[in-house]
Design a protein around this motif. Structure first.
Motif, mmCIF file in Angstrom:
data_model
loop_
_atom_site.group_PDB
_atom_site.id
_atom_site.type_symbol
_atom_site.label_atom_id
_atom_site.label_comp_id
_atom_site.label_asym_id
_atom_site.label_seq_id
_atom_site.Cartn_x
_atom_site.Cartn_y
_atom_site.Cartn_z
ATOM 1 N N GLN A 14 0.802 -1.220 0.000
ATOM 2 C CA GLN A 14 0.000 0.000 0.000
ATOM 3 C C GLN A 14 0.844 1.285 0.000
ATOM 4 O O GLN A 14 0.589 2.211 -0.760
ATOM 5 N N TYR A 275 -5.717 11.994 15.955
ATOM 6 C CA TYR A 275 -5.902 11.040 14.856
ATOM 7 C C TYR A 275 -4.878 9.922 15.035
ATOM 8 O O TYR A 275 -3.671 10.178 15.164
ATOM 9 N N SER A 280 -0.719 0.513 6.666
ATOM 10 C CA SER A 280 -1.356 -0.666 6.088
ATOM 11 C C SER A 280 -0.810 -1.981 6.614
ATOM 12 O O SER A 280 -1.342 -3.038 6.312
ATOM 13 N N VAL A 306 -7.981 4.553 13.334
ATOM 14 C CA VAL A 306 -8.128 3.599 12.232
ATOM 15 C C VAL A 306 -7.722 2.215 12.733
ATOM 16 O O VAL A 306 -6.571 1.989 13.116
ATOM 17 N N TRP A 354 6.547 6.557 5.811
ATOM 18 C CA TRP A 354 6.975 7.813 5.178
ATOM 19 C C TRP A 354 5.822 8.597 4.558
ATOM 20 O O TRP A 354 5.786 9.823 4.613
ATOM 21 N N GLU A 359 2.425 13.358 4.800
ATOM 22 C CA GLU A 359 1.057 13.895 4.855
ATOM 23 C C GLU A 359 0.861 14.730 6.116
ATOM 24 O O GLU A 359 0.295 15.826 6.059
#
Ligand code: UDP
Length: 456
Positions: A14, A275, A280, A306, A354, A359
């Motif tokens: 991913q 957050y 992945s 998540v 990374w 981001e």
């Protein structure tokens, strides 16, 4: 001049597919035809997860080749996948290129190949077929530099021929680069010694293959890694290649995004939400997962977490969901770039992959670092020691990040505005690099010229 047609080959994971897809989007915008080669397995994941409103440019086509593994085999197993790929994909790729070239239409003829350095064998295929080739490194330049340094690390007795460090020490790969711990080299930190050796050999091979490439671009920015780019001027930073910089949707996901969390974020106060996302690949054992849940609960702050369906086995529901339902939101896969950009988000608890780092940096966020394996430790080092935009969770004597540690460090991070001030400063520097005439922008223009066979 021939019409440019680039073949793009990512490593099938991913964190490699997403930035390569972003590279594809940039190339088609410049009129380059792109054939994007996934494995059959990742191709299915990507196309199944494509959102309905997503439409690819006509210049882009997604194709796929077998990866050499059977249905149901574990594709996260480094002991299996790279070998299987190497066994079957070179020949298949060559056949595919021959077919494209045989189509007769001038626009189909392949003019160059851009491959992930972890798929370095592609450069050999390109060499054999006399096609121009560029190497793409989707991670930090320091982790690529560490591969280039392997012969020297062996010669200096810092590692043995399986990549194992001889002792714990800080190592400076070049005088301009920050020191990294010998226990945190890119090939370390996952699985048993056998897996480590496989990963090490894979990286040795990759560093040899890359010498065949005519051009090496890296999804990083000069301002983030000045020391490394000074010592390795052949690595050209063109990043961050992020969809959010083009005000577009990120594509290439393996899971369907749950966008409902954006409306939930709209209802939270500015900069209040923690957050929490680990990319992945990261797995948790039950004990650690429960500590994290309790730690988040103890902060008394809103959080968006998540939890991928495969991230932890057999969680125990001790009423956590009910207790936190007024301020906690759990999703299986988030539209991460949009989440990070949201004004309600105050900090990013991250595994320091990374892409996630780029981001978060591009959104001016402070980080809580929780690296898991490979290059994530060097990325953590940048955040906590060089940029000073985050803190690190420490493990206790039993190897666990405790709930108290989670609560205390998050409070420490959010209670000190200096982290935010430095994060905003870094965000601005990175934004300059990708804006017209910035360092990354210029390198990218040269790369496009190279693809279009103009003099660079
Ligand atoms: N990502 C996402 N939604 C999630 C978690 C991750 O879209 O819920 C994306 C994230 O934006 C990043 C990629 O998945 O682009 C993960 O890459 P990274 O290098 O951070 O970590 P890896 O998955 O390679 O460990």
């Amino acid at each position: 001049m021939r019409k440019p047609h680039a073949i793009l080959v990512p490593y099938p994971a991913q964190g490699h597919v997403i930035p390569m897809m972003e590279l594809m989007q940039r190339l088609v915008k410049h009129g380059v035809k792109v054939t994007f080669v996934n494995t059959n397995f990742t191709h299915k994941l990507v196309t199944d997860a494509f959102s309905e409103d997503e439409k690819l440019n006509d210049l882009a086509s997604l194709v796929s080749l077998p990866d050499g593994l059977e249905t149901g085999e574990d594709r996260n197993d480094f002991g299996k996948l790279p070998d299987a790929i190497f066994r079957v994909m070179p020949e298949k790729l060559e056949e595919m290129i021959k077919e494209l070239n045989a189509k007769g239409d001038d626009f189909e003829k392949v003019t160059c190949i851009v491959a992930d350095i972890c798929m370095g064998w592609v450069f050999e295929v390109a060499k054999k077929m006399k096609i121009r080739k560029a190497a793409f490194w989707p991670a930090a330049a320091i982790s690529l530099a560490s591969l280039f340094c392997i012969p020297k690390l062996l010669e200096d007795g810092i590692i043995d021929n399986k990549g194992t460090p001889m002792k714990k020490q800080m190592v400076q790969l070049s005088p301009t680069m920050p020191a990294i711990s010998s226990l945190e080299f890119t090939w370390l930190g996952i699985g048993d010694l056998k897996t480590q050796e496989i990963l090490f050999n894979l990286m040795v091979k990759a560093s040899e293959f890359v010498t065949l490439a005519d051009f090496t671009i890296c999804n990083s920015t000069y301002e983030l890694e000045k020391g490394t780019f000074t010592s390795y001027p052949e690595i050209l930073p063109v990043g961050p290649l992020l969809a959010s910089n083009r005000v577009a949707n990120q594509i290439g996901h393996f899971w369907k995004e749950d966008s409902t969390c954006l409306a939930w974020l709209d209802q939270q106060p500015a900069r209040s939400v923690i957050y929490v996302a680990f990319g992945s690949f990261t797995l948790f054992d039950r004990t650690q997962f429960d500590e994290l849940a309790h730690g988040l609960e103890m902060t008394n702050m809103p959080f968006l977490w998540v939890v991928r369906s495969d991230m932890v086995k057999d969680t125990q529901n001790d009423g956590f969901d009910d207790r936190v339902k007024s301020r906690g939101r759990i999703v299986g896969w988030a539209p991460q770039q949009k989440v990070l950009k949201h004004p309600s988000v105050g900090c990013f608890v991250s595994h320091c992959g990374w892409n996630s780092v780029l981001e978060g940096v591009s959104c001016g966020l402070p980080f809580m670092c929780w690296p898991y394996f490979s290059d994530q430790f060097a990325n953590r080092m940048y955040i906590s020691d060089v940029w000073k935009t985050g803190l690190v969770f420490d493990k206790d004597e039993s190897g666990i990040v405790s709930r108290e540690e989670i609560k205390n460090k998050i409070e420490q991070l959010l209670g000190n505005d200096e982290f935010k001030v430095r994060a905003i400063d870094l965000k601005e520097k990175v934004a300059v690099a990708v804006s017209k005439g910035g360092h990354s922008d210029k390198n990218f223009s040269n790369f496009i010229d190279w693809i279009q066979e103009k003099d660079t």
